[in-house]
Write a protein that holds these residues in place. Structure first.
Motif, PDB file in Angstrom:
ATOM      1  N   GLY A  13      39.920  32.687  38.029  1.00  0.00           N
ATOM      2  CA  GLY A  13      39.632  32.734  36.599  1.00  0.00           C
ATOM      3  C   GLY A  13      38.662  31.636  36.191  1.00  0.00           C
ATOM      4  N   LEU A  16      35.130  32.396  37.477  1.00  0.00           N
ATOM      5  CA  LEU A  16      34.496  33.489  36.725  1.00  0.00           C
ATOM      6  C   LEU A  16      34.139  33.046  35.308  1.00  0.00           C
ATOM      7  CD1 LEU A  16      36.612  36.555  37.918  1.00  0.00           C
ATOM      8  CD2 LEU A  16      34.220  36.073  38.444  1.00  0.00           C
ATOM      9  N   LEU A  52      33.361  39.078  30.085  1.00  0.00           N
ATOM     10  CA  LEU A  52      33.842  38.377  31.283  1.00  0.00           C
ATOM     11  C   LEU A  52      34.478  37.042  30.912  1.00  0.00           C
ATOM     12  CD1 LEU A  52      34.060  38.412  34.381  1.00  0.00           C
ATOM     13  CD2 LEU A  52      31.884  37.215  34.481  1.00  0.00           C
ATOM     14  N   LEU A  55      37.934  37.741  29.372  1.00  0.00           N
ATOM     15  CA  LEU A  55      38.899  38.226  30.368  1.00  0.00           C
ATOM     16  C   LEU A  55      39.279  37.135  31.369  1.00  0.00           C
ATOM     17  CD1 LEU A  55      37.296  41.733  30.954  1.00  0.00           C
ATOM     18  CD2 LEU A  55      39.554  41.330  29.995  1.00  0.00           C
ATOM     19  N   SER A  56      38.275  36.331  31.803  1.00  0.00           N
ATOM     20  CA  SER A  56      38.620  35.282  32.772  1.00  0.00           C
ATOM     21  C   SER A  56      39.435  34.176  32.090  1.00  0.00           C
ATOM     22  CB  SER A  56      37.386  34.731  33.476  1.00  0.00           C
ATOM     23  OG  SER A  56      36.344  34.551  32.594  1.00  0.00           O
TER      24      SER A  56
ATOM     25  N   LYS B 165      42.424  42.203  35.400  1.00  0.00           N
ATOM     26  CA  LYS B 165      41.565  42.047  36.594  1.00  0.00           C
ATOM     27  C   LYS B 165      40.736  43.308  36.843  1.00  0.00           C
ATOM     28  CE  LYS B 165      44.245  38.507  38.828  1.00  0.00           C
ATOM     29  NZ  LYS B 165      45.320  38.235  39.762  1.00  0.00           N
ATOM     30  N   ILE B 168      37.925  43.024  34.505  1.00  0.00           N
ATOM     31  CA  ILE B 168      36.950  42.029  35.011  1.00  0.00           C
ATOM     32  C   ILE B 168      36.043  42.697  36.044  1.00  0.00           C
ATOM     33  CG2 ILE B 168      36.727  39.993  36.511  1.00  0.00           C
ATOM     34  CD1 ILE B 168      39.037  38.719  35.011  1.00  0.00           C
ATOM     35  N   ILE B 431      40.561  40.568  42.613  1.00  0.00           N
ATOM     36  CA  ILE B 431      39.841  41.502  41.734  1.00  0.00           C
ATOM     37  C   ILE B 431      39.615  42.808  42.508  1.00  0.00           C
ATOM     38  CG2 ILE B 431      37.748  41.856  40.320  1.00  0.00           C
ATOM     39  CD1 ILE B 431      39.295  39.394  39.407  1.00  0.00           C
TER      40      ILE B 431
END
Lengths: 163, 501
Positions: A13, A16, A52, A55-56, B165, B168, B431
């Motif tokens: 996480g 990213l 992104l 979400l991360s 995930k 992502i 992921i």
């Protein structure tokens, strides 16, 4: 990237999140916005970058504060041991070397040399039949079927070409 | 009746059968090798058809098109790398079936599913070519955007344990496709002044890296650990699907073929969307969805029936209106025009024998492709007897050649390698790969259509919800998302209550 699910998620996480922030920074500094237009070249990359990042951040937050009672005990699957690192290095090394050889000497020579070298150096093969037969047979079969019969364009070397 | 008999005689002549056989074989080879596409195969055989009569020429083009679509499943099942983007969803269960020693069963069922899907789509084409062509062509950018978002919603079903995930993964796929020239204004994005970067990341190149490189790294690491699976030749069975198995899949065939035909009829969409939608629906309608992704036969049937039905669907606007939906049908259209056949409503009145020939050759191509594939199963599965580390080395070389052949560019080979290593790290980070692929496949269409819709509506976002068709797709996407969230919350609560008791 070894250890528990919590550690893995925290690492993934965070990494990213950094990628997303760099991505957004690059968009704002390198892609021009179109004034007065409903959308521009920026719109989709920016939306993806923000997506992104959000979400991360959720993954990082989940790893830090999530109520995952078993997350500390649960293993994150097979990690990266020395042999896995060797696999990555060998595959990447093969690809880099093979691309360089293709550029220099074209398909046939590059394929024969790259395959023979990999079989000998990385896979520890010592049988002359395998070291000669597999690379030469494979390269010639691909050259004949794809290159000659099906007219697929195969890489040609800038320094030297066989056939 | 006279037209049908004339067409039957021309379609079953030895020249047409031979042309179909040659086309199917070339298509199968190009489809089965990751990186080589059936569009390339069609471009290659097109000049060969110049000197032929129009029926053998159509036979060769249709054979190549259908053979190419079918070939993608072979590599998806045997080596876990889809030969074509349309076969990407087949990897999910097909590869596992291969590892379970059921490669021939998987190839057999994929072949039969494809054949049934294709022929069902032809039946739909026969009865609805006019009406469906008009409906499909009424899809504007807003409707296609909604359809693509509906396609992206299948990420929910493919995300595995974590929806976040999975999302992502989808976003990373979309981001990769943002690199290069922007599709509307031509503005360079993330190119850093490099001319080579202007061409961006090609879908096929990314797909090869995504599936092949992590597979190869794992095979080599397993070999060095001394844990390489010794393939017992007796374990690799050449078993074909039984009638009972096929009958059990009847609803899956019908549902998937319907999805494929409808999606195929919409220009600019194509096989990958249809395959993932069908896979997702098969999983949702299944009585045992937990077996999907673990070698479930329905998980091979759904994408294969659906992506083959796309071939019939794509022929609807092509034959009915003269509009090609993708590069492959554009080449077929070119071939038809060269032979003096102008597809469109007039063709039905002026040359009914040609229309009948197209229908008959379509069926012939499916039958010949299926026969080649079913007879070849024994040969294909022999690949599994090669030690995995030697096979992996060959796969790596083929992936390099495939990536290069797309645009004759060594830059693409470098991109394939980088995407492969990115994929490897992401897999290690938990992921899932499949949503990345969905992002890659649907990203360019989503951006192009959404921006075109916004330009046409002068920036009004209401354009996306103005038509009933678009609203239907938005509603379906929302429904899938909500049902996934509800399922996950229920699963979590179930686990929590188990832990407390």
């Amino acid at each position: 990237m070894t250890g528990t699910v919590r550690t893995r998620d925290l690492l993934t996480g965070s990494l990213l999140l950094v990628v997303a922030l760099v991505w957004i920074g690059l968009i704002l500094t390198t892609i021009p916005d179109a004034e007065g237009m409903p959308s521009s070249a920026r719109t989709f990359p920016l939306a993806s970058g923000i997506g992104l990042a959000v979400l991360s951040a959720i993954v990082v937050a989940g790893a830090l504060f999530g109520n995952t009672a078993d997350a500390d005990q649960k293993r994150a699957g097979p990690g990266l041991d020395a042999l896995e690192w060797r696999g990555i290095a060998a595959t990447f090394g093969f690809l880099v070397g093979y691309i360089a050889l293709l550029w220099a000497v074209g398909f046939i020579l590059a394929t024969v040399v790259a395959l023979a070298a990999y079989l000998f150096l990385m896979l520890g093969k010592r049988s002359p039949a395998l070291l000669i037969g597999y690379p030469v047979g494979f390269a010639l079969a691909v050259w004949l079927i794809l290159g000659k019969l099906l007219a697929v364009y195969l890489p040609r070397g800038v320094l030297f070409n066989l056939f | 009746m006279d037209a049908l008999l004339t067409a039957l005689a021309a379609s079953l002549s030895w020249q047409s059968v031979l042309a179909t056989f040659f086309g199917s074989l070339v298509g199968l080879i190009f489809g089965a090798i990751p990186g080589l596409t059936y569009s390339m195969a069609l471009a290659m055989v097109l000049p060969i058809t110049f000197t032929m009569g129009h029926t053998p020429a159509i036979a060769m083009l249709l054979g190549t098109y259908i053979g190419g679509m079918t070939g993608g499943a072979v590599s998806a099942i045997l080596i876990g790398v889809p030969g074509t983007p349309s076969a990407a969803a087949t990897v999910l269960d097909g590869e596992i079936m291969g590892k379970q020693g059921k490669a021939s069963l998987a190839i057999g069922i994929a072949t039969i599913a494809g054949c049934i899907g294709g022929i069902l789509s032809l039946i739909v084409m026969l009865v609805s070519v006019d009406a469906l062509a008009r409906v499909a062509i009424s899809f504007g950018p807003a409707e296609i955007t909604a359809l693509v978002v509906f396609g992206l919603s299948t990420i929910c079903g493919l995300a595995g344990g974590s929806l976040v995930k999975g999302l992502i993964g989808g976003v990373i796929g979309l981001m990769l496709m943002n690199i290069g020239q922007d599709p509307i204004d031509g503005v360079p994005r993330f190119t850093f002044g490099s001319t080579a970067m202007l061409q961006g990341v090609d879908l096929l190149v990314a797909m090869i890296g995504l599936f092949a490189v992590p597979h190869v790294v794992t095979v080599f690491a397993t070999y060095w650990r001394g844990k390489e699976m010794k393939i017992d030749p007796g374990h690799v069975r050449t078993e074909l699907p039984s009638w009972r198995l096929l009958l059990a899949q009847r609803w899956n065939f019908l549902r998937s073929a319907a999805i494929g035909t409808v999606v195929g009829a919409i220009p600019g969409t194509g096989g990958p969307i249809a395959a993932f939608l069908a896979y997702d629906q098969a999983k949702r309608w299944s009585g045992h969805p937990e077996t999907f992704g673990k070698g479930e036969v329905s998980g091979v049937v759904a994408p294969e029936a659906s992506n083959h039905a796309v071939t019939g669907g794509a022929m609807i606007p092509l034959i009915g209106l003269g509009i090609p939906g993708d590069p492959a049908t554009a080449i077929i259209l070119g071939g038809l025009l060269i032979h003096g056949i102008q597809p469109g409503p007039l063709l039905f009145m002026e040359k009914p024998d040609v229309i009948s020939s197209i229908y008959l050759l379509f069926v012939l191509s499916y039958i010949i492709t299926a026969l080649i594939q079913l007879f070849g199963v024994r040969l294909f599965v022999k690949a599994l007897r090669v030690p995995p580390h030697l096979l992996a080395l060959g796969i790596l070389v083929m992936c390099v050649i495939g990536s290069f052949a797309i645009r004759n560019s060594l830059f693409d080979v470098g991109v394939m390698s980088l995407v492969g290593f990115l994929a490897y790290w992401l897999i290690k980070g938990g992921i899932p790969v499949t949503p990345i692929l969905l992002g890659l496949v649907l990203g360019p269409t989503l951006e192009r259509e959404a921006r075109t819709a916004l330009i046409m509506s002068e920036g009004s976002p209401t354009v996306f919800v103005e038509s009933y068709t678009a609203l239907l797709f938005w509603g379906l996407a929302l429904l899938i998302l909500l049902s996934q969230v509800v399922t996950m919350v229920r699963e979590r609560n179930g686990k929590a209550s188990k832990a407390t008791t």
